[in-house]
Design an enzyme around this catalytic site. Sequence first.
Site, PDB file in Angstrom:
ATOM      1  N   VAL A  11       0.826  -1.210   0.000  1.00  0.00           N
ATOM      2  CA  VAL A  11       0.000   0.000   0.000  1.00  0.00           C
ATOM      3  C   VAL A  11       0.867   1.270   0.000  1.00  0.00           C
ATOM      4  O   VAL A  11       0.639   2.196  -0.781  1.00  0.00           O
ATOM      5  CB  VAL A  11      -0.972   0.017   1.210  1.00  0.00           C
ATOM      6  CG1 VAL A  11      -1.767   1.309   1.245  1.00  0.00           C
ATOM      7  CG2 VAL A  11      -1.916  -1.184   1.139  1.00  0.00           C
ATOM      8  N   SER A 119      -3.022   2.138   8.328  1.00  0.00           N
ATOM      9  CA  SER A 119      -2.854   0.835   8.983  1.00  0.00           C
ATOM     10  C   SER A 119      -4.140   0.410   9.690  1.00  0.00           C
ATOM     11  O   SER A 119      -4.844   1.232  10.276  1.00  0.00           O
ATOM     12  CB  SER A 119      -1.718   0.912  10.009  1.00  0.00           C
ATOM     13  OG  SER A 119      -0.585   1.518   9.440  1.00  0.00           O
ATOM     14  N   ASN A 120      -4.404  -0.889   9.667  1.00  0.00           N
ATOM     15  CA  ASN A 120      -5.633  -1.437  10.268  1.00  0.00           C
ATOM     16  C   ASN A 120      -5.405  -1.972  11.674  1.00  0.00           C
ATOM     17  O   ASN A 120      -4.286  -2.328  12.008  1.00  0.00           O
ATOM     18  CB  ASN A 120      -6.137  -2.580   9.373  1.00  0.00           C
ATOM     19  CG  ASN A 120      -7.019  -2.058   8.253  1.00  0.00           C
ATOM     20  OD1 ASN A 120      -7.854  -1.186   8.475  1.00  0.00           O
ATOM     21  ND2 ASN A 120      -6.851  -2.605   7.058  1.00  0.00           N
ATOM     22  N   ARG A 151     -15.057   1.677  -3.836  1.00  0.00           N
ATOM     23  CA  ARG A 151     -15.527   0.298  -4.091  1.00  0.00           C
ATOM     24  C   ARG A 151     -17.050   0.294  -4.303  1.00  0.00           C
ATOM     25  O   ARG A 151     -17.561  -0.416  -5.169  1.00  0.00           O
ATOM     26  CB  ARG A 151     -15.158  -0.608  -2.908  1.00  0.00           C
ATOM     27  CG  ARG A 151     -13.674  -0.931  -2.907  1.00  0.00           C
ATOM     28  CD  ARG A 151     -13.282  -1.820  -1.738  1.00  0.00           C
ATOM     29  NE  ARG A 151     -11.887  -2.233  -1.889  1.00  0.00           N
ATOM     30  CZ  ARG A 151     -11.088  -2.567  -0.889  1.00  0.00           C
ATOM     31  NH1 ARG A 151     -11.531  -2.541   0.349  1.00  0.00           N
ATOM     32  NH2 ARG A 151      -9.846  -2.936  -1.117  1.00  0.00           N
ATOM     33  N   HIS A 175     -14.509   1.297   9.339  1.00  0.00           N
ATOM     34  CA  HIS A 175     -13.871   0.659   8.179  1.00  0.00           C
ATOM     35  C   HIS A 175     -13.703  -0.830   8.498  1.00  0.00           C
ATOM     36  O   HIS A 175     -12.603  -1.322   8.694  1.00  0.00           O
ATOM     37  CB  HIS A 175     -12.525   1.339   7.914  1.00  0.00           C
ATOM     38  CG  HIS A 175     -11.763   0.711   6.792  1.00  0.00           C
ATOM     39  ND1 HIS A 175     -12.233   0.614   5.519  1.00  0.00           N
ATOM     40  CD2 HIS A 175     -10.529   0.123   6.773  1.00  0.00           C
ATOM     41  CE1 HIS A 175     -11.338   0.007   4.750  1.00  0.00           C
ATOM     42  NE2 HIS A 175     -10.294  -0.306   5.492  1.00  0.00           N
TER      43      HIS A 175
END
Length: 309
Positions: A11, A119-120, A151, A175
């Site tokens: 990413v 970042s998740n 999306r 998210h």
Amino acid sequence: MKVTVVGAGAVGATVADNIARKELCEELVLLDIKEGVAEGKALDMTQTAALLNFDTRIIGSTNDYAKTAGSDVVVITSGLPRKPGMTREELIGVNAGIVRGVAQNILEHSPEAIFIIVSNPMDTMTYLTLQATGLPKERIIGMGGALDSARFKCYLALELGCSPADLNAVVVGGHGDTTMIPLIRQATWNSVPVTNFLSEEKQKEIVQNTMVGGATLTKLLGTSAWYAPGAAGAAMVEAIVRDEKKLITCSVKLEGEYGQNDICLGVPVILGKKGWEKILDFQLNADEQALFAKSADAVRSMNNVLQTV
Ligand code: NAD
């Protein structure tokens, strides 16, 4: 203008590539903890300049934060991506430590920077960055809605057989596969509600495909996606450095907006040179508001885990 991207993985490198191609800054620093990776990708990208016709100077750095000094915008992508079957939430233990450390290092060298968190689990990492840096809320912005809305538009455009550029459609809330809320009732095709053209069944299918959009790709790729996330991160950088006042759904600190407090969650904001400048009230109906509250509960319980990691 100077922009830093932390994490030169899939990413981060794609964010950097988009930034360079669009010449969003004079100097771009790509930093990673893995020896040589950021330098290698920076040099590889630099070698595309003659072909793609850009002048942005790209510098790679193995964990040397001095090179990031004086950045105007910093994009944090460092951390583990999910593997098939994993939720974004399962990444919290490892990624909290990484994001906290990175944010503190960045702040030391770029006290005026605007932070974009990728970042998740992103909403929780955004909340964590706000706490770890103590910066004004306008300068901490999570990237989720930009991607999820793209999306959503993709699935709508495929079904309607139209250009995604002719669509207005946003995703709000968390998210996460179960926490995001694609606002189909408010989505339009050149100002006409898309619901005029789609059966209830199709609408539900598009909403569902959007919500699991990331998981679908993770299953196909064996890791999480990068082209659309990279483009989404760069679009946010663009809105800031060009002071575009663009309306993009981002995860930001809420203080009463949408009925929530002390949480970072996806809402439509105006992005410009000061960071996020204004939250817009999209006037959710009772059902949408209930989903938003449920989404906030899930993100809040994730935030509570931060105290234990
Ligand atoms: P990746 O594994 O390809 O890249 C991550 C990079 O971070 C690696 O190169 C790694 O060396 C680096 N890194 C790890 N710890 C570091 C540290 N302390 N300092 C500097 N660099 C460090 O992963 P990816 O696919 O690029 O995904 C990165 C993150 O972005 C993941 O958490 C992923 O879940 C998240 N993500 C978020 C979204 C979103 O919409 N918010 C979309 C896609 C991916």
